[in-house]
Design a protein around this motif. Structure first.
Motif, PDB file in Angstrom:
ATOM      1  N   THR A  53       0.830  -1.202   0.000  1.00 35.82           N
ATOM      2  CA  THR A  53       0.000   0.000   0.000  1.00 35.82           C
ATOM      3  C   THR A  53       0.865   1.253   0.000  1.00 35.82           C
ATOM      4  N   SER A  54       1.965   1.230   0.787  1.00 37.01           N
ATOM      5  CA  SER A  54       2.849   2.399   0.858  1.00 37.01           C
ATOM      6  C   SER A  54       3.479   2.702  -0.501  1.00 37.01           C
ATOM      7  N   LEU A  55       3.730   1.659  -1.287  1.00 39.27           N
ATOM      8  CA  LEU A  55       4.281   1.875  -2.622  1.00 39.27           C
ATOM      9  C   LEU A  55       3.292   2.618  -3.511  1.00 39.27           C
ATOM     10  N   TRP A  56       2.009   2.236  -3.419  1.00 40.61           N
ATOM     11  CA  TRP A  56       1.002   2.923  -4.227  1.00 40.61           C
ATOM     12  C   TRP A  56       0.734   4.336  -3.716  1.00 40.61           C
ATOM     13  N   VAL A  57       0.835   4.540  -2.389  1.00 40.13           N
ATOM     14  CA  VAL A  57       0.696   5.891  -1.846  1.00 40.13           C
ATOM     15  C   VAL A  57       1.818   6.784  -2.383  1.00 40.13           C
ATOM     16  N   LYS A  58       3.026   6.221  -2.416  1.00 36.93           N
ATOM     17  CA  LYS A  58       4.171   6.953  -2.963  1.00 36.93           C
ATOM     18  C   LYS A  58       3.944   7.288  -4.433  1.00 36.93           C
ATOM     19  N   MET A  59       3.418   6.297  -5.175  1.00 35.64           N
ATOM     20  CA  MET A  59       3.115   6.537  -6.585  1.00 35.64           C
ATOM     21  C   MET A  59       2.010   7.578  -6.733  1.00 35.64           C
ATOM     22  N   GLY A  60       1.031   7.542  -5.818  1.00 37.51           N
ATOM     23  CA  GLY A  60      -0.060   8.511  -5.857  1.00 37.51           C
ATOM     24  C   GLY A  60       0.443   9.935  -5.678  1.00 37.51           C
ATOM     25  N   ARG A  61       1.388  10.091  -4.746  1.00 37.78           N
ATOM     26  CA  ARG A  61       1.969  11.421  -4.542  1.00 37.78           C
ATOM     27  C   ARG A  61       2.719  11.897  -5.773  1.00 37.78           C
TER      28      ARG A  61
END
Length: 612
Positions: free
Chosen positions: A254-262
């Motif tokens: 999930t943190s990887l996708w949050v990083k990608m989202g940012r």
């Protein structure tokens, strides 16, 4: 994962059967774009020439001819409905083109996905056993679902818009330059910036999407393993441990996708700012030029319209670059599967008789990255005889059979395996495996009915043949106990059956297709001694002419064998008849003593088996 070469060839291969739909959709997209370009020109002529009375000298010659046929600008001023009708006609053409674009694109998209799934599944089915052992099932499933969907979305939503984007950009700039070169240059100011930072973000997106995809595969593999092994998890009370383990990896994913989202939010917000600045510059300078008389009111309105049409393709171009990063990772992951070499028959593959002697000639083998499993194994199994194989865990018993069935290829200079004098490496795989029946150490049943599982090896299996195989495997009482009989659904991996029932079902499945060579890889370990004796007796009566190989840890199971091979750490420790080995000091005799048997007991057991 490094970017792979030949992405275009792979995509072109998958486009078989759907290219025509995508080409039609691109043509329709082009027609819709051209229609969008015409509407601002109709409005411009209406405002400047029809209503404003400006001369038509600056208009293109075909437009002037059309206006003259319609009676000229004065006649059109009195019949404004004609100009309105022209806008409606062009809008109608645009709507029809967009409709056909959507329909053709949807058809092409679905055919593309079907082709990709069929091609991948067919390819995976023909990959070597060793490849499957070195790749997680969950990760393979993720590549065949999520990555296919990513590739489909890119081709159907981004690639098909390329022509539309090109037409909108080229024609918008052409019309803008034809009206006012300075205003067109002002509108072009953000373009190099947008393209530049899009290319800059492309690399960052690729790395981020690659990490997300790989960890999604790991998460899928973890979920698949836990769902498959749920009984083991429950039996050992490891629910909390497995839950915490899953949640930990899910949190990281999930943190990887949050990083990608940012990262993507920054990319799109900056794109919005640049687009807004472009619109502001065009509006402000357009007003100034209008007040100075450099452009007319109609040109200003058309300029604003073309600028609006230019903003979308510029933003879409940036989106395409970011989506290209995601699709590139998906295509590479699919390409990893497609690049794996399929099992292939040697040139001039043979289909010899398979009822000859089986000979292992100085066979040595090691799994990739592991120590040597078999060392210089030599033996001959005469046709129509029974060979028993005994040995400790990891002694190479199953490996010997995997090599015989060519589930693992025997490397060159590692010995030779022949059947009737023919090297098995020269025999067609379908012919070889079609004449070797094998019951694996861990019987696998599909999530289907019992009839489907038992008849999987033979098409159009008759009831008589099915019943005969079931009786030989001592499964008849089990089938009769089920309310639906052969139509009983056995569940995933045969979860509704006991260990012994699954083994007997696997034996019955193999017996539905009588073969000259039969291998039982410790496939009687979960049945009781009496049933063991019955099955061996039935095999002796029904398949006495077949060459049978029995792998077992149970001495009574091997008592009917013509000869017994004892393996110790991959080497031949003993080879002889059960009677001979029971008199020799070695592993066979020690196991007999551990199991509380003696040579007299073995002789009695053999008589009982023959009497069954």
């Amino acid at each position: 994962m490094q970017p792979r070469k030949g992405r275009g060839k792979l995509i072109w291969r998958f486009l078989k059967g759907s290219k025509a739909f995508f080409i039609l959709s691109m043509i329709c997209s082009a027609v819709a774009s051209l229609s969008e370009m015409i509407v601002p020109q109709i409005i411009r002529v209406t405002v400047d020439n029809v209503i404003g009375g400006e001369p038509t000298d600056s208009l293109a010659r075909p437009v002037q001819s059309l206006l003259e046929r319609l009676g000229g600008t004065e006649a059109l001023r009195e019949r404004m409905w004609i100009m309105a009708l022209a806008v409606l006609v062009v809008a109608g053409i645009c709507a029809l083109a967009r409709y056909e674009f959507r329909v053709s694109n949807a058809k092409g998209s679905e055919r593309l996905v079907k082709t990709m799934r069929d091609t991948l599944f067919s390819h995976i089915e023909r990959l070597p056993f060793q490849w499957h052992m070195s790749n997680h099932t969950g990760d393979i499933i993720q590549r065949c679902t999520s990555d296919i969907e990513t590739t489909r979305n890119f081709i159907s939503e981004q690639m098909t818009n390329l022509m539309r984007i090109g037409i909108l950009v080229v024609l918008s700039l052409s019309f803008m330059f034809s009206m006012n070169g300075k205003m067109a240059l002002i509108a072009m100011i953000p373009l190099p910036v947008v393209i530049g930072y899009s290319l800059f973000f492309h690399r960052k997106f690729r790395k981020g999407f690659e990490d997300c995809d790989e960890n999604e595969g790991k998460l899928s593999a973890m979920a698949q393993e836990n769902l498959t092994g749920v009984r083991v998890v429950r039996a050992f009370g490891r629910e909390r441990y497995e839950r915490d383990r899953f949640e930990k990896h899910n949190e990281y994913y999930t943190s990887l996708w949050v990083k990608m989202g940012r990262l993507m939010s920054f990319f799109w917000s900056s794109s919005d700012i640049l687009s807004g600045l472009q619109i502001m510059l065009v509006v402000v300078f357009g007003v100034i030029f209008c007040l100075k008389g450099n452009i007319t009111s109609g040109e200003y309105i058309a300029f604003i319209s073309y600028n609006g049409l230019l903003v979308w393709p510029v933003r879409q171009l940036g989106r395409m670059i970011s989506e290209m990063s995601k699709a590139g990772v998906g295509i590479d992951r699919i390409g990893y599967i497609m690049d794996a070499e399929e099992e292939k028959d040697p040139e001039g593959a043979l289909k010899p008789p398979m009822d000859g002697d089986i000979c292992f000639d100085h066979v040595t083998f090691a799994y990739e990255g592991s120590k040597e499993m078999l060392h210089d194994v030599s033996l001959t199994i005469p046709s129509g005889t029974t060979l028993g194989i005994l040995g400790g865990t990891g002694s190479g018993k199953s490996t010997l059979m995997y090599l015989l069935d060519r589930l693992y290829p025997l490397p060159e200079d590692c010995g030779k395996i022949t059947i009737g004098g023919t090297d098995i490496s020269k025999i067609a795989l379908e012919h070889l495996r079609g004449n070797i029946g094998i019951v694996l150490q861990e019987p696998y049943l599909f999530s289907r009915t019992l009839r489907d599982n038992l008849g999987i090896a033979v098409r159009d299996l008759g009831d008589e043949e099915l019943s005969a195989a079931v009786r030989a495997a001592c499964l008849e009482e089990t089938v009769q106990a089920f309310t639906k009989g052969y139509d009983t659904f056995v569940g995933e991996r045969g979860v509704t059956l006991s260990g012994g029932q699954k083994q007997r079902a696997a034996i019955a499945r193999m017996l539905t297709r009588p073969t000259p060579i039969m291998i039982f890889d410790d496939s009687l370990s979960a049945v009781d001694t009496e049933t063991d004796a019955k099955i061996r007796g039935a095999l002796e009566k029904r398949f006495g002419s077949a060459t049978i190989i029995l792998i077992s840890h149970r001495i009574t199971t091997l008592s009917k064998a013509d000869q017994v091979l004892v393996l110790d750490h991959g080497k031949v420790s003993q080879l002889g008849t059960p009677a001979e080995l029971s008199e020799q000091d070695g592993l066979y005799r020690r196991i007999m003593e551990i199991q509380g048997l003696s040579s007299d007991t073995e002789t009695t057991e053999k008589k009982e088996v023959n009497a069954v």
